[in-house]
Design a protein around this motif. Sequence first.
Motif, PDB file in Angstrom:
ATOM      1  N   PHE A 146       0.854  -1.195   0.000  1.00  0.00           N
ATOM      2  CA  PHE A 146       0.000   0.000   0.000  1.00  0.00           C
ATOM      3  C   PHE A 146       0.885   1.238   0.000  1.00  0.00           C
ATOM      4  CE2 PHE A 146      -2.828   3.168   1.864  1.00  0.00           C
ATOM      5  CZ  PHE A 146      -4.035   2.897   1.227  1.00  0.00           C
ATOM      6  N   TRP A 147       0.444   2.233  -0.736  1.00  0.00           N
ATOM      7  CA  TRP A 147       1.127   3.523  -0.761  1.00  0.00           C
ATOM      8  C   TRP A 147       0.095   4.633  -0.632  1.00  0.00           C
ATOM      9  CZ3 TRP A 147       0.816   7.706  -4.190  1.00  0.00           C
ATOM     10  CH2 TRP A 147       1.785   8.713  -4.016  1.00  0.00           C
ATOM     11  N   TRP A 148       0.417   5.602   0.230  1.00  0.00           N
ATOM     12  CA  TRP A 148      -0.496   6.716   0.522  1.00  0.00           C
ATOM     13  C   TRP A 148       0.224   8.011   0.196  1.00  0.00           C
ATOM     14  CZ3 TRP A 148      -3.755   5.421   5.396  1.00  0.00           C
ATOM     15  CH2 TRP A 148      -5.029   6.001   5.291  1.00  0.00           C
ATOM     16  N   SER A 149      -0.334   8.818  -0.668  1.00  0.00           N
ATOM     17  CA  SER A 149       0.304  10.070  -1.046  1.00  0.00           C
ATOM     18  C   SER A 149       0.342  11.030   0.136  1.00  0.00           C
ATOM     19  CB  SER A 149      -0.454  10.717  -2.212  1.00  0.00           C
ATOM     20  OG  SER A 149       0.036  12.022  -2.469  1.00  0.00           O
ATOM     21  N   THR A 150       1.475  11.670   0.331  1.00  0.00           N
ATOM     22  CA  THR A 150       1.584  12.658   1.413  1.00  0.00           C
ATOM     23  C   THR A 150       1.007  14.006   0.993  1.00  0.00           C
ATOM     24  OG1 THR A 150       3.815  13.221   0.654  1.00  0.00           O
ATOM     25  CG2 THR A 150       3.616  11.558   2.395  1.00  0.00           C
ATOM     26  N   ASN A 151       0.846  14.220  -0.310  1.00  0.00           N
ATOM     27  CA  ASN A 151       0.315  15.492  -0.800  1.00  0.00           C
ATOM     28  C   ASN A 151      -1.204  15.475  -0.960  1.00  0.00           C
ATOM     29  OD1 ASN A 151       2.952  16.590  -1.073  1.00  0.00           O
ATOM     30  ND2 ASN A 151       3.183  15.518  -3.032  1.00  0.00           N
ATOM     31  N   ASN A 152      -1.751  14.284  -1.215  1.00  0.00           N
ATOM     32  CA  ASN A 152      -3.193  14.142  -1.417  1.00  0.00           C
ATOM     33  C   ASN A 152      -3.588  12.770  -0.897  1.00  0.00           C
ATOM     34  OD1 ASN A 152      -5.827  13.968  -2.263  1.00  0.00           O
ATOM     35  ND2 ASN A 152      -5.351  13.916  -4.460  1.00  0.00           N
ATOM     36  N   THR A 153      -4.147  12.710   0.298  1.00  0.00           N
ATOM     37  CA  THR A 153      -4.418  11.421   0.930  1.00  0.00           C
ATOM     38  C   THR A 153      -5.590  10.681   0.297  1.00  0.00           C
ATOM     39  OG1 THR A 153      -5.727  12.562   2.643  1.00  0.00           O
ATOM     40  CG2 THR A 153      -3.415  12.076   3.134  1.00  0.00           C
ATOM     41  N   ASN A 154      -6.251  11.293  -0.663  1.00  0.00           N
ATOM     42  CA  ASN A 154      -7.247  10.558  -1.445  1.00  0.00           C
ATOM     43  C   ASN A 154      -6.594   9.681  -2.509  1.00  0.00           C
ATOM     44  OD1 ASN A 154      -9.708  11.379  -0.256  1.00  0.00           O
ATOM     45  ND2 ASN A 154      -9.604  13.351  -1.324  1.00  0.00           N
ATOM     46  N   PHE A 155      -5.319   9.925  -2.744  1.00  0.00           N
ATOM     47  CA  PHE A 155      -4.574   9.188  -3.757  1.00  0.00           C
ATOM     48  C   PHE A 155      -3.896   7.991  -3.095  1.00  0.00           C
ATOM     49  CE2 PHE A 155      -0.808   9.435  -6.944  1.00  0.00           C
ATOM     50  CZ  PHE A 155      -1.322   8.346  -7.631  1.00  0.00           C
ATOM     51  N   MET A 156      -4.335   6.766  -3.474  1.00  0.00           N
ATOM     52  CA  MET A 156      -3.826   5.531  -2.888  1.00  0.00           C
ATOM     53  C   MET A 156      -3.446   4.555  -3.990  1.00  0.00           C
ATOM     54  SD  MET A 156      -6.931   4.867  -0.211  1.00  0.00           S
ATOM     55  CE  MET A 156      -7.253   5.921   1.212  1.00  0.00           C
ATOM     56  N   ILE A 157      -2.431   3.749  -3.731  1.00  0.00           N
ATOM     57  CA  ILE A 157      -2.066   2.649  -4.615  1.00  0.00           C
ATOM     58  C   ILE A 157      -1.932   1.396  -3.759  1.00  0.00           C
ATOM     59  CG2 ILE A 157      -0.368   1.733  -6.241  1.00  0.00           C
ATOM     60  CD1 ILE A 157       0.451   4.576  -6.892  1.00  0.00           C
ATOM     61  N   GLU A 158      -2.579   0.311  -4.165  1.00  0.00           N
ATOM     62  CA  GLU A 158      -2.476  -0.927  -3.397  1.00  0.00           C
ATOM     63  C   GLU A 158      -2.116  -2.082  -4.313  1.00  0.00           C
ATOM     64  OE1 GLU A 158      -4.475  -3.929  -2.820  1.00  0.00           O
ATOM     65  OE2 GLU A 158      -5.419  -3.579  -4.748  1.00  0.00           O
ATOM     66  N   GLY A 159      -1.350  -3.033  -3.735  1.00  0.00           N
ATOM     67  CA  GLY A 159      -0.927  -4.208  -4.489  1.00  0.00           C
ATOM     68  C   GLY A 159      -1.440  -5.473  -3.832  1.00  0.00           C
ATOM     69  N   ASN A 160      -1.875  -6.421  -4.658  1.00  0.00           N
ATOM     70  CA  ASN A 160      -2.422  -7.671  -4.132  1.00  0.00           C
ATOM     71  C   ASN A 160      -1.974  -8.836  -5.008  1.00  0.00           C
ATOM     72  OD1 ASN A 160      -4.382  -7.871  -6.384  1.00  0.00           O
ATOM     73  ND2 ASN A 160      -5.344  -6.122  -5.386  1.00  0.00           N
ATOM     74  N   ASP A 161      -2.506 -10.011  -4.741  1.00  0.00           N
ATOM     75  CA  ASP A 161      -2.123 -11.190  -5.506  1.00  0.00           C
ATOM     76  C   ASP A 161      -2.555 -11.117  -6.960  1.00  0.00           C
ATOM     77  OD1 ASP A 161      -0.978 -12.222  -3.295  1.00  0.00           O
ATOM     78  OD2 ASP A 161      -2.299 -13.953  -3.092  1.00  0.00           O
ATOM     79  N   LEU A 164      -1.964  -4.452  -9.469  1.00  0.00           N
ATOM     80  CA  LEU A 164      -1.891  -3.107  -8.911  1.00  0.00           C
ATOM     81  C   LEU A 164      -3.192  -2.354  -9.181  1.00  0.00           C
ATOM     82  CD1 LEU A 164       0.380  -1.300  -7.579  1.00  0.00           C
ATOM     83  CD2 LEU A 164       0.670  -0.300  -9.846  1.00  0.00           C
ATOM     84  N   ASN A 165      -3.662  -1.612  -8.161  1.00  0.00           N
ATOM     85  CA  ASN A 165      -4.891  -0.831  -8.279  1.00  0.00           C
ATOM     86  C   ASN A 165      -4.672   0.570  -7.728  1.00  0.00           C
ATOM     87  OD1 ASN A 165      -7.195  -2.991  -8.985  1.00  0.00           O
ATOM     88  ND2 ASN A 165      -5.730  -3.911  -7.558  1.00  0.00           N
ATOM     89  N   ILE A 166      -5.352   1.557  -8.332  1.00  0.00           N
ATOM     90  CA  ILE A 166      -5.182   2.962  -7.964  1.00  0.00           C
ATOM     91  C   ILE A 166      -6.535   3.573  -7.642  1.00  0.00           C
ATOM     92  CG2 ILE A 166      -4.448   5.238  -8.775  1.00  0.00           C
ATOM     93  CD1 ILE A 166      -2.429   3.863 -10.580  1.00  0.00           C
ATOM     94  N   SER A 167      -6.570   4.355  -6.567  1.00  0.00           N
ATOM     95  CA  SER A 167      -7.765   5.122  -6.213  1.00  0.00           C
ATOM     96  C   SER A 167      -7.378   6.586  -6.056  1.00  0.00           C
ATOM     97  CB  SER A 167      -8.389   4.613  -4.910  1.00  0.00           C
ATOM     98  OG  SER A 167      -9.474   5.434  -4.522  1.00  0.00           O
ATOM     99  N   TRP A 174     -11.751   2.208  -7.649  1.00  0.00           N
ATOM    100  CA  TRP A 174     -10.401   1.741  -7.954  1.00  0.00           C
ATOM    101  C   TRP A 174     -10.264   1.423  -9.430  1.00  0.00           C
ATOM    102  CZ3 TRP A 174      -6.577   1.480  -4.232  1.00  0.00           C
ATOM    103  CH2 TRP A 174      -7.003   1.652  -2.907  1.00  0.00           C
ATOM    104  N   THR A 175      -9.072   1.680  -9.953  1.00  0.00           N
ATOM    105  CA  THR A 175      -8.742   1.364 -11.335  1.00  0.00           C
ATOM    106  C   THR A 175      -7.633   0.319 -11.355  1.00  0.00           C
ATOM    107  OG1 THR A 175      -9.324   3.583 -12.106  1.00  0.00           O
ATOM    108  CG2 THR A 175      -7.917   2.252 -13.545  1.00  0.00           C
ATOM    109  N   PHE A 176      -7.897  -0.779 -12.060  1.00  0.00           N
ATOM    110  CA  PHE A 176      -6.879  -1.833 -12.183  1.00  0.00           C
ATOM    111  C   PHE A 176      -5.888  -1.449 -13.266  1.00  0.00           C
ATOM    112  CE2 PHE A 176      -5.571  -5.861 -14.310  1.00  0.00           C
ATOM    113  CZ  PHE A 176      -4.758  -6.341 -13.289  1.00  0.00           C
ATOM    114  N   VAL A 177      -4.609  -1.549 -12.966  1.00  0.00           N
ATOM    115  CA  VAL A 177      -3.549  -1.228 -13.928  1.00  0.00           C
ATOM    116  C   VAL A 177      -3.266  -2.492 -14.731  1.00  0.00           C
ATOM    117  CG1 VAL A 177      -1.206  -0.382 -14.229  1.00  0.00           C
ATOM    118  CG2 VAL A 177      -2.604   0.468 -12.340  1.00  0.00           C
ATOM    119  N   ASN A 178      -3.738  -2.519 -15.977  1.00  0.00           N
ATOM    120  CA  ASN A 178      -3.682  -3.763 -16.760  1.00  0.00           C
ATOM    121  C   ASN A 178      -2.543  -3.811 -17.770  1.00  0.00           C
ATOM    122  OD1 ASN A 178      -4.534  -2.002 -18.692  1.00  0.00           O
ATOM    123  ND2 ASN A 178      -6.532  -2.945 -19.042  1.00  0.00           N
ATOM    124  N   ASN A 179      -1.620  -2.866 -17.713  1.00  0.00           N
ATOM    125  CA  ASN A 179      -0.522  -2.887 -18.685  1.00  0.00           C
ATOM    126  C   ASN A 179       0.834  -3.127 -18.024  1.00  0.00           C
ATOM    127  OD1 ASN A 179      -0.358  -0.436 -17.401  1.00  0.00           O
ATOM    128  ND2 ASN A 179       0.015   0.769 -19.248  1.00  0.00           N
TER     129      ASN A 179
END
Length: 324
Positions: A146-161, A164-167, A174-179
């Motif tokens: 998990f990564w949490w932006s220090t400039n905008n806490t609404n911006f998150m990135i999480e990794g799972n099995d 990668l997904n971004i909110s 959430w948006t799945f990163v498919n590339n």
Amino acid sequence: RLLAAMYHYERKPFHFHSGGKGSGLHITLDGGDTWTKLTDKHGLPEGEWGRIGLAFAPNNSKVVYALIECAKTGLYRSNDGGLHWQLVTEKGVGDRPFYYHELYVDPSNENHLIYLHSTVSESIDGGKNWTTLLPYYGVHPDHHAFWWSTNNTNFMIEGNDGGLNISRDGGRNWTFVNNLPLGQFYHIDVDMEEPYSIYGGMQDNGSWKGPGYIWKSGGIINQLWQEVMFGDGFDVMPDPDDSRYIYAMSQQGNVGRYDYQTGNTYTIKPTVPELKTKLRFHWNSPIEPNTPAIALRAFSLGILFACLYAIWRSATPSDQTSHR
């Protein structure tokens, strides 16, 4: 000031114990020259501990959280940088603690927490109460990064099995990163067709068959890959005499025979006639043409061999493993 979490565990082929005398939480106030072990005298639980997750609040370094696996796994909080602790809750924080131990604190709010496990949980009151931010569907489960932006806490990135997904709205969408080529294959195999196909099992994403190359423009696309078996994928192997049939394995001794033309998967997991007999299997048992765990060397006789914790031989040609 540093905190160090130690983890004591033992893993054997048919045994796993999480916790022991070596587990513990230690603090240093002099950059590591001397250390103090934190115990129940400092507000932490008594008895044997397992795995420990730690998280400092970026906006207030005096606030630190510890997720401690023990007889009653709980979330603990310190308001003085780790010198003294108090229990926050034992509810909602015990999902396979030997495996999941990741905690994250909002960079702008020490009471806003994210807890990664099979799903993703969120707390806005310092861990006292939890709600589900990411359920077991929509986004692939089993979360580890998990990564949490220090400039905008609404911006998150999480990794799972599953990748990668971004909110950008605090986790509501959430948006799945498919590339990104993030698939983890345990092993691969090929057949002798023209063009040949590649077979492989992916970590927590099933077993697959796909083209090694194609005779058309546009290249190989996702839609040309076919899942042949569910579960944690390990080795996958085509029948050397007829690649229409594919053998694959998932965790706990599950073996399947897949028909590529019909799409049917026929379970051929070893069984015994005595219902009282308990079988045990390794998490993964690879399948290869000339080595254990499933040996297809005998395909000229139409017989399938499976080597799990014992050697199994199919009763009839290539259909089920039922005799030891």
